[in-house]
Design a protein around this motif. Structure first.
Motif, short mmCIF file in Angstrom:
data_model
loop_
_atom_site.label_atom_id
_atom_site.label_comp_id
_atom_site.label_asym_id
_atom_site.label_seq_id
_atom_site.Cartn_x
_atom_site.Cartn_y
_atom_site.Cartn_z
N PHE A 278 0.83 -1.20 0.00
CA PHE A 278 0.00 0.00 0.00
C PHE A 278 0.87 1.25 0.00
O PHE A 278 1.76 1.40 0.85
N PHE A 279 0.58 2.15 -0.93
CA PHE A 279 1.21 3.47 -0.97
C PHE A 279 0.17 4.46 -0.42
O PHE A 279 -0.63 5.03 -1.16
N ASP A 280 0.22 4.63 0.89
CA ASP A 280 -0.81 5.36 1.63
C ASP A 280 -0.46 6.85 1.69
O ASP A 280 0.59 7.24 2.21
N SER A 281 -1.36 7.70 1.17
CA SER A 281 -1.10 9.14 1.13
C SER A 281 -1.64 9.88 2.34
O SER A 281 -1.09 10.91 2.72
N PHE A 282 -2.73 9.38 2.94
CA PHE A 282 -3.42 10.14 3.98
C PHE A 282 -3.10 9.58 5.36
O PHE A 282 -3.05 8.37 5.56
N ASP A 283 -2.89 10.49 6.31
CA ASP A 283 -2.50 10.13 7.68
C ASP A 283 -3.76 9.97 8.53
O ASP A 283 -4.23 10.91 9.17
N SER B 144 7.30 -1.80 6.65
CA SER B 144 6.89 -0.49 6.14
C SER B 144 8.10 0.41 6.03
O SER B 144 9.17 0.15 6.59
N CYS B 145 7.93 1.50 5.29
CA CYS B 145 8.94 2.56 5.21
C CYS B 145 8.22 3.85 4.85
O CYS B 145 7.12 3.82 4.27
N GLN B 146 8.81 4.96 5.24
CA GLN B 146 8.21 6.26 4.98
C GLN B 146 8.85 6.87 3.73
O GLN B 146 10.05 7.17 3.72
N ARG B 147 8.07 7.04 2.69
CA ARG B 147 8.54 7.61 1.43
C ARG B 147 7.48 8.55 0.88
O ARG B 147 6.29 8.23 0.90
N ASP B 148 7.92 9.69 0.37
CA ASP B 148 7.01 10.65 -0.24
C ASP B 148 6.99 10.39 -1.75
O ASP B 148 7.99 10.61 -2.43
N PHE B 149 5.88 9.92 -2.27
CA PHE B 149 5.77 9.56 -3.67
C PHE B 149 4.82 10.49 -4.43
O PHE B 149 4.52 10.25 -5.60
N ASN C 42 2.98 9.67 7.07
CA ASN C 42 2.50 9.50 5.71
C ASN C 42 2.95 10.69 4.86
O ASN C 42 3.11 11.79 5.41
N PRO C 43 3.15 10.49 3.56
CA PRO C 43 2.98 9.27 2.77
C PRO C 43 3.98 8.18 3.16
O PRO C 43 5.10 8.48 3.56
N ASN D 95 12.51 7.10 -5.86
CA ASN D 95 11.69 8.18 -5.31
C ASN D 95 11.22 9.20 -6.34
O ASN D 95 10.49 10.13 -5.99
N GLY D 96 11.61 9.10 -7.61
CA GLY D 96 11.09 10.00 -8.62
C GLY D 96 11.85 11.31 -8.74
O GLY D 96 11.37 12.24 -9.42
N PHE D 97 13.02 11.43 -8.10
CA PHE D 97 13.81 12.65 -8.21
C PHE D 97 14.78 12.60 -9.38
O PHE D 97 15.29 13.63 -9.80
N THR D 98 15.08 11.43 -9.90
CA THR D 98 16.04 11.28 -10.99
C THR D 98 15.42 10.45 -12.10
O THR D 98 14.56 9.60 -11.86
N PRO D 99 15.88 10.67 -13.34
CA PRO D 99 15.36 9.85 -14.45
C PRO D 99 16.01 8.48 -14.53
O PRO D 99 15.63 7.68 -15.38
#
Length: 449
Positions: free
Chosen positions: A79-84, A118-123, A91-92, A147-151
């Motif tokens: 689960f990629f959970d966005s809401f706390d 689990s791990c805490q990651r902002d996606f 979260n995320p 994490n979407g910061f690099t191509p």
């Protein structure tokens, strides 16, 4: 509510109370497997909801309350959970939850009571698509995330690992998403599955996994589609006898090239912001490595001085705690060198942030101020270490040399080695804790609206 298109599937749109999912039609018969998924989660708010889930279940999922899929599943969900929901400010995040088909998902606690890992990651709102790699091999499930910061497609970071996990021998893969009072766009760009085999084990021959009956069915469908295509081609050639070659190819290529050649002002500004964020990310990684090196050097210096004090105290009981002036000057010079290196690092990051200001990002000025203040605090901590060591030096100097310096307030007769170690350990813990706290605050502040 899922919307398919040519290059992606929008599982849910940024509207309230949406649910969507995509599932494989046939069961996977792999004993061990790997999944690589690429997705985007974007929204206008600082907080999004509800999130996205990747599934491997014994039965094909139906619509339900768990990120758009049904509860009481038999298998595993990532689960990629966005809401706390529980208000713990974690979260995320990414949560791995297993189920035997009887458990209800604990929404109020974001599944923390049932999480296997689990791990805490902002996606959310990342400049590049987020990539996740999930591997199940010999009863061990491992989750890696980009994490979407690099191509860079292979720049994965470890997220979670679950050992001794038994999953159904056959099951369906799926991906689902849902929105609530808040909403995000959940777009899936790719979803690839791979079979993993043990070394030395023979691979199944191609076609052995498909029954002969299904082969005949697929062959009939292919021939039917081929006949329809040929029929359409003939009708088009009769209606357009002047057109040669593949219809529409030239016009399509023209429009694609026109879109590629020109970019709007907003696209250019957005691209500059993304490039600046990527450069900041790389500079912060380099900064962390350099700070680790500085801390290691400082620990070596403190350890060497402490060992020398202990040796001299053991050799000369009457002069325990006294250190030569030359050794003290060496320690002070080392501390000054540490301060100089930190200043160089601060100047380097400040130059990078000034370059980012050209992108006209609304929060760039605040980011420069916070980064400058952050390094000023680091410098202040190092000054405290230097000042404390100087006090220690002045107190432990011989009596015939104390007349050269101004009179100091009375100090305790001696500072034991245990107290000195405790002081250094406490200050190091406070320094590292402060760095981690500031990093989390900065990461939370760098979300796009």
């Amino acid at each position: 509510d899922a919307i398919p298109s040519a290059d992606q599937i929008r599982i849910t749109t940024s509207l309230k109370s949406q649910r969507g999912s995509v599932w494989t039609k046939n069961k996977s018969i792999f004993d061990y497997w790997e999944v690589e998924a690429t997705f985007r989660v974007t929204g206008r708010g600082r907080i999004g909801a509800d999130g996205l889930a990747i599934w491997f279940t014994e039965e094909q999922g139906l619509e339900g309350p768990v990120f758009g899929a049904a509860d009481k599943w038999n298998g595993v969900g990532i689960f990629f959970d966005s809401f706390d929901n529980d208000g713990k400010k974690n979260n995320p995040g990414v949560v791995v939850v297993g189920n035997n088909g009887k458990l209800l998902y604990d929404h109020q606690n974001d599944g923390s009571t049932q999480a296997l890992a689990s791990c805490q990651r902002d996606f959310r709102n990342k400049p590049y698509p987020v990539r996740v790699k999930i591997t199940y091999y010999q009863k061990t499930l491992t989750v890696w995330i980009n994490n979407g910061f690099t191509p860079d497609k292979e720049d994965y970071e470890f997220c979670a690992k679950v050992e001794d996990l038994t999953l159904p021998s056959q099951g369906y893969f799926g991906i689902s998403a849902a929105t609530g009072g808040l909403a995000d766009d959940h777009d899936v760009l790719s979803f690839l599955t791979f079979q993993l085999t043990e070394p030395g084990k023979e691979l199944p021959t191609p076609g052995a996994e498909i029954p002969e009956k299904d082969k005949e069915k697929y062959q009939e469908e292919f021939e039917h589609f081929q006949q329809e295509l040929d029929k359409k081609k003939e009708e088009f050639q009769k209606e357009h006898p002047d057109v040669q070659g593949q219809p529409g190819k030239t016009a399509c290529a023209f429009f694609l090239s026109a879109d590629d050649l020109f970019e709007t002002v907003s696209d250019r500004e957005l691209r500059q912001i993304f490039e600046g964020q990527n450069r900041i990310h790389l500079d912060i990684k380099q900064l962390n490595r350099q700070l680790d090196m500085i801390l290691d050097e400082q620990r070596k210096y403190v350890s060497a001085v402490t060992d020398e004090i202990a040796k001299r105290g053991a050799g000369f009981p009457g002069q325990q705690g006294q250190v030569s002036q030359q050794e003290i000057e060496t320690v002070v010079k080392n501390q000054e060198e540490v301060i100089r290196q930190v200043n160089e690092i601060r100047n380097s990051v400040a130059d990078t942030l000034r370059l980012i200001n050209g992108a006209q990002h609304p929060g760039s000025a605040a980011g420069v101020y916070e980064t400058t203040q952050h390094f000023n605090d680091i410098k202040e901590h190092l000054h405290v270490v230097k000042r404390d060591i100087e006090h220690l030096v002045q107190r432990n100097m011989p009596s015939n040399e104390k007349s050269k310096c101004p009179d100091l307030p009375p100090f305790p007769s001696c500072l034991s080695t245990v107290h000195f170690f405790i002081f250094v350990a406490v200050q190091t813990v406070l320094f590292i804790g402060y760095i981690m706290y500031r990093s989390q605050q900065e990461a939370a502040a760098k979300k796009f609206f």
